[in-house]
Design a protein around this motif. Structure first.
Motif, PDB file in Angstrom:
ATOM      1  N   ARG A 143      -6.569   7.265  -2.825  1.00 36.19           N
ATOM      2  CA  ARG A 143      -6.450   6.820  -4.047  1.00 36.19           C
ATOM      3  C   ARG A 143      -7.191   5.967  -4.830  1.00 36.19           C
ATOM      4  NH1 ARG A 143      -2.846  10.274  -2.095  1.00 36.19           N
ATOM      5  NH2 ARG A 143      -1.630   9.114  -3.231  1.00 36.19           N
ATOM      6  N   SER A 144      -7.355   5.156  -4.291  1.00 36.98           N
ATOM      7  CA  SER A 144      -7.872   4.143  -4.894  1.00 36.98           C
ATOM      8  C   SER A 144      -9.905   3.843  -5.550  1.00 36.98           C
ATOM      9  CB  SER A 144      -7.488   2.128  -3.821  1.00 36.98           C
ATOM     10  OG  SER A 144      -8.631   2.538  -2.783  1.00 36.98           O
ATOM     11  N   GLY A 151      -2.195   0.971  -2.884  1.00 38.67           N
ATOM     12  CA  GLY A 151      -2.161   2.452  -2.915  1.00 38.67           C
ATOM     13  C   GLY A 151      -2.517   2.374  -5.153  1.00 38.67           C
ATOM     14  N   GLN A 152      -3.629   3.355  -5.723  1.00 38.07           N
ATOM     15  CA  GLN A 152      -3.784   3.775  -6.494  1.00 38.07           C
ATOM     16  C   GLN A 152      -4.309   2.784  -7.587  1.00 38.07           C
ATOM     17  OE1 GLN A 152      -0.996   7.534  -7.886  1.00 38.07           O
ATOM     18  NE2 GLN A 152      -0.503   7.203  -6.100  1.00 38.07           N
ATOM     19  N   GLY A 172      -1.124   0.886  -7.844  1.00 40.83           N
ATOM     20  CA  GLY A 172      -0.951   1.327  -9.058  1.00 40.83           C
ATOM     21  C   GLY A 172      -1.408   0.014 -10.121  1.00 40.83           C
ATOM     22  N   ALA A 173      -2.207  -0.716  -9.328  1.00 41.43           N
ATOM     23  CA  ALA A 173      -2.546  -1.915 -10.095  1.00 41.43           C
ATOM     24  C   ALA A 173      -3.709  -1.590 -10.545  1.00 41.43           C
ATOM     25  CB  ALA A 173      -2.745  -3.521  -9.212  1.00 41.43           C
ATOM     26  N   VAL A 174      -3.739  -2.232 -11.666  1.00 40.79           N
ATOM     27  CA  VAL A 174      -5.415  -2.342 -12.999  1.00 40.79           C
ATOM     28  C   VAL A 174      -5.965  -3.533 -12.720  1.00 40.79           C
ATOM     29  CG1 VAL A 174      -7.027  -0.815 -14.508  1.00 40.79           C
ATOM     30  CG2 VAL A 174      -5.140   0.022 -13.468  1.00 40.79           C
ATOM     31  N   ALA A 175      -7.542  -3.705 -12.692  1.00 42.64           N
ATOM     32  CA  ALA A 175      -8.071  -4.752 -12.646  1.00 42.64           C
ATOM     33  C   ALA A 175      -9.207  -4.419 -12.657  1.00 42.64           C
ATOM     34  CB  ALA A 175      -8.696  -6.154 -11.322  1.00 42.64           C
ATOM     35  N   ILE A 176      -9.332  -5.013 -14.780  1.00 41.63           N
ATOM     36  CA  ILE A 176     -10.889  -4.995 -15.339  1.00 41.63           C
ATOM     37  C   ILE A 176     -11.217  -6.046 -15.930  1.00 41.63           C
ATOM     38  CG2 ILE A 176     -12.132  -3.752 -16.858  1.00 41.63           C
ATOM     39  CD1 ILE A 176     -10.186  -1.792 -16.970  1.00 41.63           C
TER      40      ILE A 176
END
Length: 92
Positions: free
Chosen positions: A48-49, A61-62, A76-80
């Motif tokens: 689910r990445s 994951g995720q 669950g990390a987010v990089a934008i």
């Protein structure tokens, strides 16, 4: 789905009215279950990445990585942005 039908569907997606792709770099890899990688040299490596951009990597994951050269490596990390590299770690 037959190979011919799959090829037709892929061609339709690549040449649709709202989507165009022009890429000379290596393709993307979505190796996790239900993972999505869109763009040149992207990697969605776990379940689910999501990796979107150019050279974006969603490693655990995720994780979600959006932008050129971003790396989201924690669960669950987010990089934008261009580039961000958040890690799943405790402060010193």
């Amino acid at each position: 789905m037959s190979t011919a039908a799959g090829a037709t569907a892929n061609t339709a997606l690549a040449n649709g009215a709202y989507f165009r792709a022009n890429n000379s770099a290596p393709g993307s890899r979505a190796t996790g279950t239900d993972a999505v990688a869109i763009g040149p040299s992207n990697v969605a490596g776990r379940n689910r990445s999501v990796a979107l951009g150019a050279g974006a990597r969603a490693i655990n994951g995720q994780a979600v990585s959006i932008g050129a050269g971003n790396v989201a490596s924690g669960n669950g990390a987010v990089a934008i942005g261009d580039p961000n590299i958040p890690y799943d770690s405790q402060p010193p």
